[in-house]
Design an enzyme around this catalytic site. Structure first.
Site, PDB file in Angstrom:
ATOM      1  NE  ARG A 236      -4.213  -1.469  -0.105  1.00  0.00           N
ATOM      2  CZ  ARG A 236      -4.286  -2.203  -1.068  1.00  0.00           C
ATOM      3  NH1 ARG A 236      -3.834  -2.386  -2.201  1.00  0.00           N
ATOM      4  NH2 ARG A 236      -5.088  -2.771  -0.709  1.00  0.00           N
ATOM      5  CD  GLU A 265      -2.800   2.717  -6.047  1.00  0.00           C
ATOM      6  OE1 GLU A 265      -3.556   2.332  -6.618  1.00  0.00           O
ATOM      7  OE2 GLU A 265      -1.404   2.671  -4.962  1.00  0.00           O
ATOM      8  CG  HIS A 284      -2.656  -0.497  -7.231  1.00  0.00           C
ATOM      9  ND1 HIS A 284      -3.580  -0.252  -5.738  1.00  0.00           N
ATOM     10  CD2 HIS A 284      -2.495  -1.530  -6.296  1.00  0.00           C
ATOM     11  CE1 HIS A 284      -3.132  -0.792  -4.904  1.00  0.00           C
ATOM     12  NE2 HIS A 284      -2.817  -2.171  -5.922  1.00  0.00           N
TER      13      HIS A 284
END
Length: 324
Positions: A236, A265, A284
């Site tokens: 994370r 993000e 990601h």
């Protein structure tokens, strides 16, 4: 038969797909609102009106959102991390929360190693050299004999440890829960975080994001790392203090970093991370393989169906709700 309304926001689930067919076979209505970038509380509240259950990615299920969704019965997450969901608030309101543990462990582990190998062998530099017609060879380092520090030795951390062992690496780990049986079997040494940072050639993060782990890797802890060391984050973004990392990379106080996750993000176009040369960035994507997504969608649907039928979901995070 209950005619439940199910909201689906995970971008890889689509009308007519396997999950959709399964939910409709139950006689339920499916609604698709893909979570593509950022979604605020007000927008989420609006699309949750009249919804009984959700299959979601990283939508912000705060206490305010839950208060405005009295019909909500279950939140089923297509993924492992659930830091965007206020589980305590959901539990207080009798809402079941589920995730899909382990479904993307191979995908994330393999991407972690892709980043690790990219750092060690200077993949970016060598690819760029060949593309521009040059032949300068950018020298990397072997993994064999190097020390890998794992911050978090859960499901994915263990998978990474097993692969690192095959690469003949020395493995250190730091975790509040110590699986000593696994550690002994795979030659993993548990050490305090500070010692891990000082001794590791590669530091890889595999812990949840919480109030305790937010900015766990800050300026002070980055200063403990070797100037030749690399930081890898596929967990994370909030675990790392981005500003502190940018300074450490700019001043070459560590050799480099590889990030698949970020504090915000998608990563801003003007993020200072994009201007750094000694960093690998990916959007990601660690858990985003066709195989992992298929398993994730199937388990998320199973969790939701079990919850709405009054059965215990396999991935339930707040079983106290069932006792009520």
């Amino acid at each position: 038969m209950n005619n439940y309304r199910i909201l689906i926001t995970s971008i890889f689930l689509h009308p007519g797909g396997e999950v959709d067919r399964r939910l409709r076979a139950e006689g339920w209505e499916t609604i698709y609102k893909p979570f593509l970038t950022s979604r605020g509380e007000d927008e989420l509240i609006d699309i949750l009106r009249g919804v009984d259950g959700v299959i979601v990615s990283s939508d912000p299920f705060t206490a305010r959102v839950l208060d405005a969704s009295p019909q909500m019965k279950v939140i089923s997450r297509t993924g492992v991390g659930y830091d965007a969901i206020d589980v305590k608030a959901a539990t207080a309101r009798g809402i079941i929360v589920c995730n899909t543990p382990g479904v993307n462990r191979h995908a994330v582990t393999e991407w972690t190693f892709a980043l690790l190998l990219s750092c060690s062998r200077k993949l970016k530099e060598n690819q760029a050299e060949a593309r521009r017609g040059g032949w300068t060879r950018h020298e990397g380092i072997d993994l064999a004999g190097k020390t890998l520090g794992l911050v978090g030795l859960g499901t994915i951390g263990k998978e990474v440890a097993q692969r690192a062992s095959a690469f003949e690496m020395r493995i250190l780990a730091c975790d509040v829960i110590r699986d000593t049986q696994f550690a002994e079997a795979h030659h993993v040494a548990f050490v305090p975080l500070e010692e891990l940072l000082r001794e590791s050639d590669f530091v890889s993060l595999h812990t949840f994001l919480s109030d305790k782990t937010r900015h766990l890797i800050n300026a002070e802890r980055l200063s403990l790392m070797k100037p030749t060391a690399f930081l890898i984050n596929t967990a994370r973004g909030g675990i790392v203090d981005t500003e502190a990392l940018c300074r450490a990379l700019t001043e070459k106080r560590i050799a480099g970093a590889a990030l698949d996750v970020f504090e915000g993000e998608p990563l801003r176009a003007d993020s200072p991370l994009r201007a750094l040369e000694n960093i690998y960035l990916s959007p990601h994507v660690a858990g985003a393989t066709a195989d992992a997504r298929r398993l994730s969608g199937a388990m998320a649907a199973e969790n939701l169906i079990c919850a709405l039928k009054g059965e215990r979901p396999p991935g339930i995070l707040n079983p106290d709700v069932l006792a009520r």
